[in-house]
Structure formats: C-alpha cells, structure tokens
Design an enzyme around this catalytic site. Structure first.
Site, PDB file in Angstrom:
ATOM      1  CD  GLU A  85       3.919 -61.100   4.367  1.00 50.81           C
ATOM      2  OE1 GLU A  85       3.334 -61.881   5.129  1.00 50.81           O
ATOM      3  OE2 GLU A  85       4.935 -60.788   4.390  1.00 50.81           O
ATOM      4  CG  HIS A  86      -1.076 -60.566   2.574  1.00 46.69           C
ATOM      5  ND1 HIS A  86      -1.841 -59.589   2.682  1.00 46.69           N
ATOM      6  CD2 HIS A  86      -0.294 -61.303   3.585  1.00 46.69           C
ATOM      7  CE1 HIS A  86      -1.020 -59.416   4.513  1.00 46.69           C
ATOM      8  NE2 HIS A  86      -0.438 -60.435   4.814  1.00 46.69           N
ATOM      9  CG  HIS A  87      -2.680 -59.417  -2.962  1.00 45.60           C
ATOM     10  ND1 HIS A  87      -3.193 -58.927  -1.748  1.00 45.60           N
ATOM     11  CD2 HIS A  87      -3.792 -60.092  -2.853  1.00 45.60           C
ATOM     12  CE1 HIS A  87      -4.047 -59.205  -1.483  1.00 45.60           C
ATOM     13  NE2 HIS A  87      -4.849 -60.081  -2.583  1.00 45.60           N
ATOM     14  CG  HIS A 153      -1.020 -50.810   1.587  1.00 45.64           C
ATOM     15  ND1 HIS A 153      -0.240 -52.501   1.558  1.00 45.64           N
ATOM     16  CD2 HIS A 153      -1.289 -50.122   2.112  1.00 45.64           C
ATOM     17  CE1 HIS A 153       0.174 -51.299   2.760  1.00 45.64           C
ATOM     18  NE2 HIS A 153       0.039 -49.650   2.981  1.00 45.64           N
TER      19      HIS A 153
END
Length: 195
Positions: A85-87, A153
């Site tokens: 959800e951050h990138h 990730h």
C-alpha cells in the site's frame, strides 16, 4: 467476481485516471502501444484488489464440517501476490497456516482462499498476516492458529535500497501456539520450504 469477465463499478473512471497518469509521466497515450493501456491497467487493478469484494469468513463457513479431530492441520506453501500500500508495487511469496480444530474443520482449499482474499487488497505484510490469523480464529474458534508469511517486496528490490535477495518473514499465533513447543513443531514442519 470472475476476474476474467466481470469488473466493478468505476472501471471507466479508473481508466481515465490511468490515462492522465501516463500523460503526466511524459508519454503519449495516443501512440499505438499505449492506446488500450489505461483500460488494461484499470482491469488489472480491479483483479488485483478483488479481495475487497469478498468475505473471507463466509468462505470458511461455507465448508464447515463437524469433526472430532484435535491435532494440528497445516496448509503450507500457499503462493500469494499482493500490492504494497505504500508504493503499489507487488510483494509475493508463501503463506503457511496451521490450526488446531475444536470440533469443526474447514475445507483445506478454503484456507488458501482466505489467503487470496486478504492478499488481493492494498496491504502491508504485517497486517495481512494478522488478518489471516484473526479470520480463522474468529470463524472456526479453534484451539489455536499460527500463520507465517515469507515474502519478497518489489519496493525493496526495484527502488529504495534495491536489495534483491532479502526475504521478510512475519508470524501471528494464538491459543495453543502460545506454547513454544507447539510453535516449534509447526516451524519444524514447514522448515524445508524456501522461496
């Protein structure tokens, strides 16, 4: 939702936003290779986030069976793909789930479906691990649940620190798995697994 034929409301608006994004990145959305890209990306994003439209608890209760088995049930090496959800870049790997039934079992494929539902959302690995454990705990009321997630990730591989071989491991446990011996038994049983 059948990801190949059905899409959620807002698909055209989503495609319009992607067209704008591609333009802001400096590309010509009218050139041949990009003409259909905004809609392709919009459809892909709806498929990759289809977990928002699914009820993981219902998946478990749809295949709930009374059974007098009270030893560890393990479903391991469940492949998953999710979006950080951050990138909004992918993270992927394997999930290992164990539960100790307390009068009821669920279909083994339903455990993998629960993983799919929570992974097909904008996520962080830590929360996803917790959501899988909580869902099984609150729905089946077992004697204990343990979830281990191992993931790579792309936000760490493609940008930022650019570390290609790092693996992130998270775990969540409850009930009988609060005992170190039970946790160790589970870890021994999944230890041969690698990405």
């Amino acid at each position: 939702m059948n990801p190949e034929t059905e899409y959620r409301e807002g698909l055209d608006e989503l495609a319009s936003h992607y067209k704008q994004i591609i333009t802001l990145l400096g590309e010509d959305t009218e050139r041949d290779g990009l003409l259909k890209t905004p809609m392709r990306v919009a459809k892909a994003m709806q498929v990759l986030t289809r977990g928002y439209t699914m009820d993981a608890r219902k998946v478990l209760t749809d295949a709930l069976f009374k059974e007098d088995y009270n030893h560890m049930v393990i479903v391991k090496d469940i492949d998953f793909f999710s979006l950080c959800e951050h990138h909004i870049l992918p993270f992927y790997g394997k999930v290992h789930v164990a539960y100790i039934p307390n009068g009821y079992i669920t279909g083994l494929s339903k455990i993998a479906r629960v993983v799919d539902i929570f992974s097909h959302r904008l996520q962080v690995q830590e929360r996803m691990t917790m959501q899988i454990r909580e869902c099984i705990d609150e729905t089946l009321h077992p004697l204990g649940v343990m979830v281990v997630v191992e993931a790579k990730h792309m936000c760490m591989q493609m940008r930022g620190v650019e570390k290609q071989n790092s693996i992130t491991t998270t775990s969540e446990f409850s009930g009988a798995f609060n005992q170190a011996k039970t946790r160790q038994e589970f870890m021994n049983l999944i230890s041969h697994t690698s990405l």
